[in-house]
Design an enzyme around this catalytic site. Structure first.
Site, mmCIF file in Angstrom:
data_model
loop_
_atom_site.group_PDB
_atom_site.id
_atom_site.type_symbol
_atom_site.label_atom_id
_atom_site.label_comp_id
_atom_site.label_asym_id
_atom_site.label_seq_id
_atom_site.Cartn_x
_atom_site.Cartn_y
_atom_site.Cartn_z
ATOM 1 N N ARG A 134 0.832 -1.211 0.000
ATOM 2 C CA ARG A 134 0.000 0.000 0.000
ATOM 3 C C ARG A 134 0.866 1.260 0.000
ATOM 4 N NH1 ARG A 134 -3.899 -0.581 4.898
ATOM 5 N NH2 ARG A 134 -1.978 -1.415 5.748
ATOM 6 N N ASN A 180 -6.295 -2.939 1.849
ATOM 7 C CA ASN A 180 -6.220 -4.390 1.902
ATOM 8 C C ASN A 180 -7.635 -4.959 1.927
ATOM 9 O OD1 ASN A 180 -3.415 -4.512 2.011
ATOM 10 N ND2 ASN A 180 -3.343 -4.530 4.236
#
Length: 92
Positions: free
Chosen positions: A20, A38
């Protein structure tokens, strides 16, 4: 150039490896707005808004990912335009 929004799902070893943070860094470099988070199935979901050519470059980078990631699959689709103010990491 016309901007569009893409929905991207990255599967493989992409959680717990800085994916990320990597995604946000690359999006910021390219001027892409959107979000990354996620998913419960251990994949990563990205919404990216930008010009088509820039999005294509972004997707090429996402296929590689950060050093510890193992990207197995990248699914992309064009979705209705979403207005993002910046690129953000969602979730913890």
């Amino acid at each position: 150039m016309m901007k569009q929004t893409m929905h991207i799902v990255i599967s493989g070893i992409v959680q717990g490896v800085g994916y990320r943070k990597f995604t946000k860094s690359k999006a910021d470099e390219l001027g892409i707005k959107g979000s990354v988070r996620n998913l419960e199935n251990f994949s990563v979901e990205i919404y990216a808004n930008g010009e088509f050519e820039i999005l294509e470059s972004f997707i090429s980078i996402l296929k590689i990912g950060p050093q510890r990631a193992v990207v197995e699959e990248v699914e992309t689709s064009i979705v209705s335009k979403i207005d993002f103010k910046d690129f953000s990491i969602l979730g913890d």
